[in-house]
Design an enzyme around this catalytic site. Structure first.
Site: not given
Ligand code: UDP
Length: 329
Positions: A12, A31, A73, A75, A141, A145, A282, A284-285
Site C-alpha cells: 500500500i 521502510d 503504513f 505494519a 493484530y 492497531k 479458517r 477467526g473468519d
C-alpha cells in the site's frame, strides 16, 4: 507538502508514494525492507532504510527533509502470525508507532495520517460497520492497531496542535492501473493474489475456506477496496487535517463480494479455469465483513471509484501476469 511515508516500500505504501508524487508532493519513503521491496519505491522519492524503532534517525530525517505530514503504513499485517507471535505485533505496530510519534514530537511535525484497520471492530455488532460501533478486536493484530488509536487520542488531547486521522478498512486489492506497481507478499495469504497465482500455476490450487457460512452461496463475504482508491482517501484525509483534529473514518466500497464471486471474477479476467479445493472454515473468519464509508463521503467527499470486483481483479492481474515471481523476478 513534504510527506514522509512510513512503510513506503510496502504494497500500500508504495502506491501511496506514487500517488503523492503524481499529486505534486515531495515524498520521503521510509521502510526497514523487512517485507517491503526497494524496487517498488517511486524513483522520484527519497528513500531511507530506517526501522520505526529508531527514533533518533526518524527525528533526523523529519527535520532534515522538513516534513509537514507523516503517512503511516508500516505494519505487520498477518492475523494468524499475530496470534502465534503477538510480541512482534505489539513491538512493530504499537511500540513502533509510539517511536514514530516521539520522533514527530521532537521534530515538531504535527500531522499524521494513520493506516488503521477494521480489525479494530472485531466481530462487528452489525454490517455494514459504522465508526461508532463497539471496537473489540479478536486478535493481536487488531489490538496492536487499536492501541495506536488509543495513543493517538491521548497524545492528541495533550498536544492541541497535533492533528491526526485514522483510516479503518478491510481487504485492499488491485494494483496501479498503469501496471507499474504490484502486490508481492511472502507468504502470500490473500484471496485475490492466491487465485491469480493459481491461474499462473504458481500455487497448486485455491482452497476455499468454508462453504457453509450463512451467506447466499455459503462462502465468506468481504469488502475489497482498490489500493488506488485507498491511497486517494489517505491524501484527501491528509489535505483536510487542521490543527487539533482527531478524525476516524471507515473506508470501503460499501458492498461485499463472496469468495465464489471473486473466484468467478478471477476466472473471467485470467481466462483460466482456476483449480479449486473446498476446505474447512479458517479460524477467526466472520461470515460477512464490510464497512460503511458514508462518513468520509459526507465530510470529505471521498468515494471508491472501483466497485466492480472484476475491474479490481483485472488491475492485479495486469501486474502479476508480467511479474509472476514478484519484484525479485
Ligand atoms: N480465502 C480463501 N482461500 C484462500 C485465502 C482466503 O477462501 O486461500 C477467503 C478467506 O477465508 C476470507 C476471504 O477469502 O473469507 C478473504 O481472505 P483474505 O486472506 O484475502 O483477507 P482477510 O479477509 O483475511 O483480511
Amino acid at each position: 507538502m513534504n510527506v514522509m511515508v512510513a512503510g513506503g516500500a510496502g504494497y500500500i505504501g508504495s502506491h501511496a508514494v506514487k500517488q503523492l508524487i503524481e499529486a505534486g508532493h515531495r515524498v520521503v519513503a521510509v521502510d526497514n525492507l523487512y517485507r517491503g521491496h526497494v524496487e517498488a519505491v517511486h524513483p522520484e522519492a527519497v528513500f531511507c532504510e530506517i526501522a520505526l524503532a529508531d527514533t533518533p534517525s526518524l527525528t533526523r530525517v523529519l527535520r532534515e527533509q522538513e516534513i509537514d505530514c507523516v503517512m503511516h503504513f508500516a505494519a505487520l499485517a498477518y492475523v494468524g502470525e499475530s496470534v502465534t507471535d503477538p510480541l512482534s505485533y505489539y513491538e512493530n505496530n504499537t511500540a513502533g508507532t509510539v517511536s514514530l510519534l516521539q520522533a514527530m514530537d521532537a521534530a515538531g511535525v504535527k500531522r499524521l495520517v494513520f493506516s488503521s484497520t477494521c480489525a479494530t471492530y472485531g466481530e462487528p455488532e452489525a454490517t455494514p460497520i459504522v465508526e461508532t460501533m463497539r471496537q473489540e478486536p479478536i486478535n493481536p493484530y487488531g489490538w496492536s492497531k487499536w492501541c495506536v488509536e488509543r495513543v493517538l487520542k491521548d497524545y492528541g488531547a495533550a498536544d492541541r496542535q497535533f492533528a491526526y486521522v485514522a483510516l479503518r478498512y478491510f481487504n485492499v486489492a488491485g494494483c496501479a492501473a498503469d501496471g507499474s506497481l504490484g502486490e508481492d507478499h511472502d507468504p502470500e495469504t490473500h484471496l485475490i493474489p492466491r487465485l491469480l497465482l493459481a491461474a499462473l500455476e504458481k500455487v497448486d490450487k485455491l482452497t476455499i475456506f468454508g462453504t457453509d457460512y450463512p451467506t447466499p452461496d455459503g462462502t465468506c463475504i468481504r469488502d475489497y477496496i482498490h489500493v488506488e482508491d485507498l491511497c486517494a482517501a489517505h491524501i484527501v484525509a491528509m489535505n483536510a487535517l487542521q490543527p487539533g483534529d482527531g478524525r476516524f473514518y471507515n473506508l470501503g466500497i460499501g458492498k461485499g463480494y463472496s469468495v465464489r464471486e471473486v473466484l468467478e471474477a478471477a476466472a473471467g479476467v485470467t481466462d483460466v479455469k482456476i483449480p479449486v479445493a473446498y476446505g474447512p472454515r479458517r479460524p477467526g473468519d466472520p461470515a460477512i465483513l464490510f464497512a460503511n464509508a458514508e462518513k468520509i463521503r459526507n465530510e470529505l467527499g471521498w468515494t471508491a471509484r472501483y466497485t466492480e470486483i472484476s475491474e479490481i481483479v483485472a488491475t492485479a492481474w495486469n501486474w502479476l501476469k508480467d511479474h509472476p515471481d514478484g519484484y525479485g523476478g
